[in-house]
Design a protein around this motif. Structure first.
Motif, PDB file in Angstrom:
ATOM      1  N   THR A  43      34.082  44.497  58.747  1.00  0.00           N
ATOM      2  CA  THR A  43      35.422  44.787  58.234  1.00  0.00           C
ATOM      3  C   THR A  43      35.835  43.616  57.351  1.00  0.00           C
ATOM      4  N   VAL A  44      36.118  43.904  56.073  1.00  0.00           N
ATOM      5  CA  VAL A  44      36.457  42.828  55.126  1.00  0.00           C
ATOM      6  C   VAL A  44      37.843  43.079  54.547  1.00  0.00           C
ATOM      7  N   PHE A  45      38.575  42.013  54.315  1.00  0.00           N
ATOM      8  CA  PHE A  45      39.918  42.104  53.739  1.00  0.00           C
ATOM      9  C   PHE A  45      40.236  40.763  53.094  1.00  0.00           C
ATOM     10  N   SER A  46      41.269  40.746  52.289  1.00  0.00           N
ATOM     11  CA  SER A  46      41.620  39.538  51.554  1.00  0.00           C
ATOM     12  C   SER A  46      42.187  38.480  52.492  1.00  0.00           C
ATOM     13  N   ALA A  47      41.661  37.283  52.357  1.00  0.00           N
ATOM     14  CA  ALA A  47      42.159  36.181  53.178  1.00  0.00           C
ATOM     15  C   ALA A  47      43.557  35.775  52.755  1.00  0.00           C
ATOM     16  N   ASP A  48      44.020  36.208  51.570  1.00  0.00           N
ATOM     17  CA  ASP A  48      45.363  35.866  51.087  1.00  0.00           C
ATOM     18  C   ASP A  48      46.414  36.851  51.569  1.00  0.00           C
ATOM     19  N   SER A  49      45.985  37.921  52.280  1.00  0.00           N
ATOM     20  CA  SER A  49      46.945  38.903  52.782  1.00  0.00           C
ATOM     21  C   SER A  49      47.906  38.247  53.764  1.00  0.00           C
ATOM     22  N   VAL A  50      49.173  38.717  53.736  1.00  0.00           N
ATOM     23  CA  VAL A  50      50.171  38.132  54.635  1.00  0.00           C
ATOM     24  C   VAL A  50      49.802  38.375  56.100  1.00  0.00           C
TER      25      VAL A  50
END
Length: 583
Positions: A43-50
């Motif tokens: 599962t990958v997602f942006s590390a900059d997401s709040v």
């Protein structure tokens, strides 16, 4: 966040190979672990997401939850602006959403799927983890029937789910599980937010949610009441663990349905026939696939189940009329049974004038001729012979009675014993053999199903079936603990055995592995907490042990392990490979 696509490598180890789904600001991929040469889920997602930090923290906590219903979190990290959570891959798994696209599920399969999922979420709740985003897409079953809950580590955090108290979060997950049960029973989603692939339910004219039994036939009363009270009256269980206990016991194996579609219509004719299928089966979602195979049922099924059984010939007269025509196996059985009946029946009369009231006399007495008509002298001679025979019989009878009187005295008994030891030995051997043959043989009872039992639905329910599979190499086991008293937690854990109906119980045999353990045996005619009862007996030992149940009447047997075996690796873990019940 770096560009993500096929062949992207994370942490110099995980190579993304196939994208499975993308939602919100996260993507789900199948990846190859180069270090261990195996497939994993990424599962990958942006590390900059709040919400990224909260999701990573949730995933790290999920890694500490050991429950087979939750895919293990293997790795968590951030690289080049991309956050990732690596977990074990589930091959060939199918979601409830996929399974209800064409038909509702068998009620007992719904009970099993939701009960297993509730057990897993109950274990997570004990560590402060809640899903809060549950849909029919998140509960999946693998080809071997194992049930898993997806999305627990990251879904709630990435969705920015509002902070709830532990009590409210548990209730939210419980309501979602009951909504999924409703969808499984009816094929329609009862929630306010739509679920892709599952049609919304049409509410009644008064705006109320229809009960499952109003939309589908054969819904058990307890499941119907559960959906009505939880979704319509805001009552019912408050936590996943409580829901699991309310649903228990459920089948330890996948339950499939045999349905026959009418040509040219999407309807269903006849009632569904249920069966527990070891190892699951093929996909049930393809519309062109043949109907599922009929089989034996789970407990609450209302459909009849045709069963072929090899019957003993002694039962011929009572069952011959019930064997269906047109069944080759049945015809062979019928022929054998009729032959057996012919061998024991009286032969028919030789001619049509035979009179059933006439009894043929036996041959005349030898030496008197075939057509002897006695005169007076012969009659007196015959009478004298009869009198003489009666006198002789009386004399011998008197002698026999005197012998019986003498043999009953102590002296004559001792003399007889000392005079013929060899004869006594021979007689003793004969008597022993006769006694052995006439002694009643314990009859094994059929175990309808076995489920795990304990806090949050028990441990390793998917393994419970192995205690009745007649394979000594398979077993049900608890988790591993640091001490015999469940790691200092106390209490217990165990198995719930359902015999299907009230039976007379004489013996219970259990085979365990490892050192001595303590197993309390409870019997009852209904499911009751062990904390409210006294055990029928307690087994303390190892290997194969037998408990005498003294002919008690019961349907349920609870094996409650309070002291675990110590295994060869030093861990404390109970392993039960065989359970058998005898009447």
């Amino acid at each position: 966040m770096q560009a993500i696509g096929e062949n992207t490598v994370l942490a110099q180890r995980y190579t993304l190979t196939r994208k499975l789904a993308g939602q919100r600001d996260q993507e789900l991929w199948i990846a190859t672990d180069a270090t261990l040469d195996r497939e994993v889920s990424a599962t990958v997602f942006s590390a900059d997401s709040v919400h990224a930090e909260a999701a990573l923290d949730s995933a790290r906590r999920a890694a500490g939850v050991e429950d087979h219903h939750l895919p293990r979190v293997l790795d968590v990290g951030v690289e080049d602006g991309t956050a990732y959570v690596i977990s074990e891959a589930l091959h060939g798994a199918e979601s409830i959403a996929a399974m209800v696209q064409f038909d509702p599920l068998p009620p007992e399969e719904v009970r099993r799927l939701v009960g297993e999922a509730a057990s897993g979420l109950g274990a997570a709740a004990a560590r402060g983890l809640h899903h809060l985003q549950l849909t029919p897409h998140d509960i999946v079953t693998s080809p071997d029937g194992a049930v898993s809950v997806l999305g627990l580590p990251t879904d709630a955090a990435l969705a920015g789910a509002e902070e709830l108290s532990s009590e409210d979060a548990s209730r939210a997950d419980t309501v979602a599980l009951v909504q999924i049960a409703y969808a499984g029973l009816t094929g329609h989603w009862p929630g306010d937010d739509p679920v892709p692939g599952v049609p919304d339910v049409s509410r009644r004219a008064d705006g109320e949610l229809p009960a499952p039994s109003e939309l589908a036939s054969g819904v058990p009363g307890d499941l119907d009441a559960l959906c009505r009270t939880t979704l319509g009256a805001d009552e019912g269980p408050r936590t996943p663990g409580e829901l699991a206990r309310q649903l228990a016991p459920w089948s330890s194996e996948r339950v499939t349905s045999s349905t026959r579609r009418t040509t040219g219509s999407g309807g269903q004719s006849g009632a569904a026939t249920l069966r527990a299928v070891p190892g699951g089966g093929g996909s049930t979602t393809a519309p062109a696939s043949p109907p599922r195979a009929p089989a034996a049922d789970a407990e609450d099924a209302t459909a009849e189940v045709p069963v072929k059984t090899a019957l003993p010939r002694a039962a011929a007269s009572t069952v011959a009329a019930t064997i269906p025509e047109g069944d080759e196996t049945a015809q062979i059985s019928r022929a054998d049974l009729m032959k057996a009946r012919e061998r024991t029946a009286a032969p028919p009369p030789a001619d049509d004038d035979w009179d059933p009231s006439f009894t043929e006399l036996e041959s005349p007495v030898p030496g008197l001729g075939g057509h002897f008509e006695p005169d007076n002298h012969s009659s007196r001679l015959a009478l004298a012979l009869v009198v003489l025979l009666v006198i002789i019989a009386v004399v011998f009878a008197a002698i026999g009675l005197q012998g019986i009187g003498r043999s009953s005295s102590p002296d004559s008994t001792a003399a007889a014993s000392g005079a013929a030891p060899a004869a006594s030995s021979s007689a003793s051997g004969t008597t022993s053999s006769s006694t052995t043959e006439s002694a009643p043989v314990a009859e094994p009872l059929t175990i309808s199903r076995v489920t795990s039992y304990g806090i949050n639905g028990g441990e390793n329910n998917a393994l419970a079936k192995y205690v009745v599979d007649d394979d000594a190499d398979t077993y049900w086991n608890t988790g591993q603990y640091g001490a015999a008293d469940l790691g200092g937690r106390g209490g217990g854990t165990g198995l719930l055995i359902d015999l299907g109906s009230l039976k007379t119980l004489n013996d219970l045999r259990i085979t365990t592995a490892g050192s001595d353990s303590t197993i309390n045996v409870f019997v009852s005619d209904k499911i009751e907490p062990v904390s409210t009862r006294q055990p029928e007996t307690t087994l303390k030992g190892r290997g194969t042990q037998t408990a005498d149940l003294h002919g008690v009447q019961a349907r349920y047997i609870t094996l409650w392990v309070t002291s675990l075996s110590k295994q060869s690796d030093g861990a404390y873990q109970e392993r039960i490979s065989k359970v058998a019940v005898y009447s």
